[in-house]
Motif scaffolding. Sequence first.
Motif, short mmCIF file in Angstrom:
data_model
loop_
_atom_site.label_atom_id
_atom_site.label_comp_id
_atom_site.label_asym_id
_atom_site.label_seq_id
_atom_site.Cartn_x
_atom_site.Cartn_y
_atom_site.Cartn_z
N PRO A 42 0.72 -1.23 0.05
CA PRO A 42 0.01 0.07 0.13
C PRO A 42 0.77 1.25 0.08
CG PRO A 42 -0.82 -1.56 1.89
CD PRO A 42 0.68 -2.15 1.47
N VAL A 43 0.60 2.28 -0.95
CA VAL A 43 1.26 3.44 -1.00
C VAL A 43 0.26 4.65 -0.85
CG1 VAL A 43 2.55 5.25 -2.41
CG2 VAL A 43 3.00 2.71 -2.58
N ILE A 44 0.21 5.28 0.29
CA ILE A 44 -0.65 6.49 0.73
C ILE A 44 0.11 7.67 0.22
CG2 ILE A 44 -1.88 7.54 2.50
CD1 ILE A 44 -2.11 4.73 3.66
N ALA A 45 -0.39 8.62 -0.67
CA ALA A 45 0.21 9.96 -0.91
C ALA A 45 -0.36 10.91 0.17
CB ALA A 45 -0.30 10.37 -2.22
N GLN A 46 0.65 11.56 0.63
CA GLN A 46 0.54 12.71 1.42
C GLN A 46 1.16 14.13 1.17
OE1 GLN A 46 2.97 13.20 4.46
NE2 GLN A 46 4.46 11.45 4.10
N THR A 47 0.19 15.01 0.86
CA THR A 47 0.67 16.36 0.15
C THR A 47 -0.04 17.43 0.41
OG1 THR A 47 0.87 17.27 -2.11
CG2 THR A 47 -0.86 15.77 -1.65
N ALA A 48 0.51 18.60 0.32
CA ALA A 48 0.00 19.91 0.55
C ALA A 48 -0.72 20.34 -0.27
CB ALA A 48 1.08 20.92 1.17
N TYR A 49 -0.79 19.77 -1.60
CA TYR A 49 -1.74 20.10 -2.86
C TYR A 49 -3.08 19.72 -2.59
CZ TYR A 49 2.85 20.34 -5.42
OH TYR A 49 3.91 20.78 -5.76
N ALA A 50 -3.98 20.78 -2.92
CA ALA A 50 -5.37 20.56 -2.68
C ALA A 50 -6.37 20.53 -3.70
CB ALA A 50 -5.82 21.65 -1.64
N MET A 51 -5.78 20.32 -5.26
CA MET A 51 -6.63 20.42 -6.03
C MET A 51 -7.25 18.88 -6.53
SD MET A 51 -7.32 23.21 -7.17
CE MET A 51 -6.74 24.76 -7.16
#
Length: 658
Positions: A610-619
């Motif tokens: 499992p790969v969970i993306a974590q980002t400050a982008y919000a679009m």
Amino acid sequence: MKSLKFQTRLIIGFSIILFFSFTIGITSFVLVKNIGNSTEAIYKHPFTVSNSVKDINIGINAIHRSMKDVVLANNTEQLHQSINLVNQYDKEIKNAFSLVSERFLGDKKIVNDTYKTYTKWKKIRNEVIYLKSNGNDIEAANITRDKGAVHVNLLFQKTKILTDFAQSKADEFRLESLKNSKNSRFILLLIISIILPLSTISAFIISKSISQPIHEFIQDLRMLYQKEGISENNIHDKSEQEILTETIFELKQAYGELKDFNTELDNKIDIRTRELKVAKEKAEESEQLKSAFLANMSHEIRTPLNSILGFSEFLKKEDIPKLKKDLYLNLIQSGGQRLLTIISDIVDISKIDAGQFNLCYETCQLNKLIDDLFNQFSITNTNNRVSFSTNKFFSDENSYISTDTTRLSQVLSNLIENAQKFTRKGEIELRYELTNNQLLFQVKDTGIGIKEEYHEHIFARFRQNEHDKSIVQSGTGLGLSIAKGIVDLFGGEIGVESEINHGATFFFSIPYLPTTASSLKEPEENNDLLLQRAGKTILVAEDEPSNFIYINDLLNRYNFNVLHAKNGQEAVDIINKKTNVDLILMDIKMPVMNGLIATQEIRKINKTIPVIAQTAYAMADDKRRAMEAGCNDYLSKPISSKMFSQIIHKHLTETYHN
């Protein structure tokens, strides 16, 4: 003729020619106008009416199909989609009826009768929708097959009357046009056959009477050419009439071109002047709005930052009492939340502009949402001269609807905060009611009110009420604009009623989509379940040290083994070494190799982890790109501990069962 001056002869000759030309022109204009009137009549009535009636028939068929879909809908989402299609086609049919009523040349009672028949059908559709929404599927299906189908056939019969009348008018106009065309050709041929001989005779007489003066003019012209060193061959082989005609033609052409150029230049100058004036006014207004917005943003951002930085500095001291320490921590958290709200407003308005602002429908107990808002604003209210009240239309057990709970709450919160900002004393009331299958919400206050000239611009971004400068107007100036954008997505309307010093009432409507309490999903608590996954190894790909410390502390609470990669390449290298990793938390924006490319490389090695993306982008596009790269899920920063634990538990549980 000899006694007349050369100028007078030319005037007489040109007058005769102009008279003949004017005669032809007027005749042609009248004939062309008659043909044009016939053509316009064909367009305005048979063509437009036939096409509009065709659109009405297509819309009726489409609504009839959609009503069948309403009856066959298996869930609230399908029902909502079918109702939206019915409403969309309904608007198109109403527009077509409006055009038919405007252009129809027959008895308007036929059109009105057809439209009344359509209106009666709409009542039948609303009855079917109501029955379907309340679970009476069989009765709704029977009405659609029986009364609804009969009404559709009746509508087609009545629209056929409109089409037949339009076709009859088309045939009538066609015959009239053919007749006008035939008469026009005959009249023009007759006039031309008369005018041509007369023009020829007049030209011969005039040319003969002025041949001598022209000959003298030519001689003078030749002498002029010789003095100027121009070859005489330029005019030697040309007749007097040709030379005079060419000279006059060139002079007239040059004058006409100069006049046209001057006219065109004047028009361009006028247009450009108006454009510059409008652009100047827009630029000045834009500059004022930008300056006001930047000044407001500077204030709004610096205010919470001041408390965050100031109280953080205080927390470095070791001798702070616990009560003060807790107070400072609460103020820091409040300031951070305020900063997040400002950023969220800017992101939301950007999403609306980019067309990426989507609604997520779910079951919502409307009365509970109203009560939660009431409690929230009652607790945070610091002005004891202002009270809050609510007025609910449904009972609690009948207040379950299908909607985007978060966005509906956001609109109501923005309107309440706006009312709270401009109300010094009195009451703020939140109420809703059901009217015409629409939920109508109202936020009424006893504040300073809004001038009528501001009503038109109150929902524009960066606009705030400027009536009372003594009131400190905090906020981004985007709240009402965001509220309007969300209401538009719901398919509703938003507006305001207000008088200066008499308060304001903001209202908006959204479609009413009733549902049942059984559709409501209660969130699960995952903390105990997370403890069962202790000992698992989690790879955290994060280049920002503070973010890694926060995530590491969250994971350590549940006794996970944590590996740290400072960029995407390090994460790929760890997986390449066959390290036993149970889950990857992948930051998207990192140096050396970003998270999307790193995920693609990892998927070449391991397709199941499992790969969970974590980002400050919000679009919305960012989530799509992460999923396309191979990520299993998506966490948007700032990451809450509750959401973090739910996501981790979900994917570790799936891995465990697999």
